[in-house]
Design an enzyme around this catalytic site. Structure first.
Site, short mmCIF file in Angstrom:
data_model
loop_
_atom_site.label_atom_id
_atom_site.label_comp_id
_atom_site.label_asym_id
_atom_site.label_seq_id
_atom_site.Cartn_x
_atom_site.Cartn_y
_atom_site.Cartn_z
N TRP A 38 0.90 -1.16 0.00
CA TRP A 38 0.00 0.00 0.00
C TRP A 38 0.94 1.20 0.00
O TRP A 38 1.56 1.52 1.01
CB TRP A 38 -0.87 -0.04 1.25
CG TRP A 38 -1.91 1.01 1.31
CD1 TRP A 38 -3.13 1.00 0.71
CD2 TRP A 38 -1.85 2.24 2.04
NE1 TRP A 38 -3.83 2.13 1.01
CE2 TRP A 38 -3.07 2.92 1.83
CE3 TRP A 38 -0.89 2.84 2.85
CZ2 TRP A 38 -3.35 4.16 2.39
CZ3 TRP A 38 -1.16 4.09 3.41
CH2 TRP A 38 -2.38 4.73 3.17
N GLU A 41 -1.93 17.63 51.48
CA GLU A 41 -0.59 17.95 50.98
C GLU A 41 0.03 19.12 51.76
O GLU A 41 1.21 19.08 52.13
CB GLU A 41 -0.67 18.26 49.48
CG GLU A 41 0.58 18.80 48.82
CD GLU A 41 1.78 17.86 48.88
OE1 GLU A 41 1.62 16.70 49.29
OE2 GLU A 41 2.88 18.33 48.56
#
Ligand code: G6P
Length: 602
Positions: free
Chosen positions: A73, A474
């Protein structure tokens, strides 16, 4: 797309290749070709047209037990006989069929021509044959190995050499290739349809593997790709900063840029993450996701849980790596386990991944350290690309992990229910974050003053809700790590009335994360509850907010952004606050007491 096939064994190769290639025709049908290494005469055919329409009246005369075939192809070079495969070298000793694209073929071809090589096609593939010729000494696999190192792009190849005639060599990178195993014969092919009539026993070759096949045996060489350390030596130096932690916090805008650069297709609202490409199909079939990590990385995982749940539409769980493997989690091949780790070496996380693999999960990573154990152990992943992080406490890596979680949210969301408008909007706002992070950092002096003001206090609460609940965790962790003479606790703001409020008085400050978002009013209530008990409040809220300014004792502003992105901006002042408080207490903020950057013990 092309189809390739190869045969080595005791039978006559040509009819086997011909029937196999007909099965591969769907992969390309503008031309085809064969090379059979014959006992007396070789057979080479390169022809335009469809293999299904090919008739060879003198088939019986084509004799040989080793051969390759190709159906084309066209990509590079027109549809001509000369451009059909197999391609060969100057001496017609080496024959190659190739599926894929060699992106750097022009450069390679120019160099080979300047060295005297004569080309007979316009294709990219032909360079492979000439490079093998160039590197050939006495062993085909060695010449192929050296050749593959020079190629950029994708390939599935099968190679034969008259000078090493009892051998078929096959290799792949990015294009599919199978090795079919039968008694005293082997086949290689782009897909099973071409070989299933001969054998059902196959090995799927992995990228960078080279199969070396003789009539009686085979072995597979794994070629490890060389990875490049992207960061420069200056990145591991403090520059004008007194500490790495401060330098790394001030690198956050740049780290956001590096984390998202080249990964966004803005007009399509899509994300391109090279490291996940190979597992995209599998990701489509995933039914639940578990995020794991330790310490700060685990907080990133928790923010990820909120993002994924809101936008991907799958059940999401977050686990602490060290708990995950011991609690017998219910996992299967439809679960993706996403591990987050800056160092890529955290033993708890690494062991958790191994457990997930044992349970057949798809394992993914968000890792900063290239080539680290977690990067190697996971099936696929995304690198942070933010250079080294030297300060023991994770800062810029946390922000980068959040940005990558946003990218993954869009990548997986767009595979499912997320529409174009939402995808575009998130990515658009994400691209603004480097600027907004810069703006947030402009308040460094103000945050330093607050650190001085609050350095006498021994206990802090950090409160947030929804996306900013993990940021409260955090903020507290950072304070404990870096200013370790202070005790801090993070929690969801809705919980304080169920216990912690008992501790609040004028000696107990609380940091409240209160940007304009869907839980703003609830956060405001929490601040009022604290103020009613004479507690001190430092509020992090959206710029220009007067209401919170009037309620709280001190305010730090963050710019306006999408709700899911607020944690990225809100974490920055908390990291700075911890760093300045640590310095105020005379502590080494780069090397906090009792801690290590990379924890490689369980
Ligand atoms: C250590 C570090 C933390 C980090 C955690 C996870 O505890 O001190 O800053 O968050 O490890 O590290 P990782 O490298 O897995 O992100």
């Amino acid at each position: 797309m092309c189809g390739i096939i190869g045969y080595i064994g005791k039978k006559n190769a040509f009819p086997i290749l011909l029937s196999g290639l007909k099965k591969l025709e769907y992969r390309g049908y503008d031309s085809f070709g064969f090379f059979i290494l014959g006992k007396n005469n070789d057979f080479l055919l390169k022809k335009t047209g469809k293999i299904s329409e090919y008739k060879n009246k003198s088939q019986k005369n084509i004799k040989g037990n080793l051969g390759i075939g190709h159906t084309r192809w066209a990509t590079t070079g027109a549809v001509t006989d000369a451009n059909a495969h197999p391609h060969f070298d100057c001496q017609k000793n080496i024959f190659v069929v190739h599926n894929g694209i060699i992106e750097n073929y022009k450069k390679l071809k120019e160099k080979l021509i300047s060295e005297g090589h004569k080309f007979s096609s316009e294709t990219d593939s032909e360079v492979i044959a000439h490079l093998i010729e160039k590197h050939f000494q006495n062993n085909l696999e060695e010449a192929v190995r050296k050749t593959l190192k020079k190629l950029r792009g994708t390939y599935g190849i099968a190679v034969i050499s008259k000078k090493d005639p009892e051998k078929l060599v096959a290799a792949k990178l990015g294009s599919p290739l199978l090795l079919g195993i039968n008694h005293n014969e082997f086949l290689v092919a782009s897909d099973p349809s071409a070989i299933v009539s001969h054998t059902r026993q196959v090995i799927t070759l992995d990228d960078n593997e080279i199969a070396v096949i003789s009539p009686n045996d085979f072995f597979i060489l794994k070629e490890k790709p060389i990875e490049k350390i992207e960061w420069k030596i200056e990145e591991a130096e403090k520059k004008e900063f007194s500490h790495f932690m401060l330098k790394e916090i001030f690198e956050i805008p740049e780290s956001i840029e590096k984390s998202i650069a080249g990964r966004i297709i803005p007009d399509k609202g899509l994300v391109k993450l090279g490291g996940l490409e190979e597992v995209l199909d599998r990701l489509k079939k995933i039914e639940k996701i578990t995020l794991i990590g330790c310490g700060t990385a685990q907080h990133a995982a928790q923010v990820g849980e909120y993002m994924f749940e809101e936008y991907i539409g799958l059940p999401i769980k977050t686990e602490i790596s060290s708990e995950f493997r011991y609690k017998k989690p219910i996992l299967d091949e439809k679960t993706a386990v996403l591990a987050i780790s800056q160092s890529g070496e955290t033993a708890d996380t690494l062991e958790a991944i191994k457990e997930a693999k044992r349970k057949k999960c798809l394992t993914l990573g968000i890792v900063n350290a290239v080539g680290s154990s977690i990067a190697r152990e996971t099936d696929a992943g995304v690198y942070n690309r933010i250079g080294p992080e030297i300060g023991v406490a994770a800062t810029k890596s946390f922000i980068s992990q959040l940005c990558i979680l946003v990218l993954i949210t869009v990548a997986l969301g767009r595979q499912r229910e997320m529409d174009l408008v939402t995808g575009k909007k998130i990515l658009n706002e994400l691209q603004k974050l480097p600027e907004l992070a810069k703006k947030t950092l402009e308040q460094a002096d103000k945050i330093k003053e607050l650190a001085e003001k609050y350095s006498e206090y021994k206990n802090f609460f950090f409160l947030g809700r929804k996306y900013n609940y993990p940021i409260a965790l955090e903020g507290a962790l950072k304070l404990k790590e870096i200013a370790w003479k202070i005790h801090a606790e993070g929690m969801p703001a809705g919980e304080i009335k169920h216990g912690q409020l008992a501790l609040i008085d004028e000696n107990f400050p609380t940091v409240c994360l209160c940007p304009y978002d869907s839980v703003y009013d609830k956060m405001k209530n929490a601040i009022e509850e604290i103020k009613a008990r004479k507690g001190l409040v430092i509020a992090i809220t959206t710029e220009k907010n007067q209401e919170i300014k009037n309620l709280a004792d001190d305010v730090i502003y963050i710019p306006k952004t999408l709700e899911m992105l607020t944690p990225i901006l809100a974490a920055i002042p908390l990291h700075l606050f911890a760093a300045y408080l640590g310095l105020e207490l005379g502590l080494d903020i780069d090397k906090p007491r009792n801690l290590a950057k990379s924890v490689t013990v369980e």
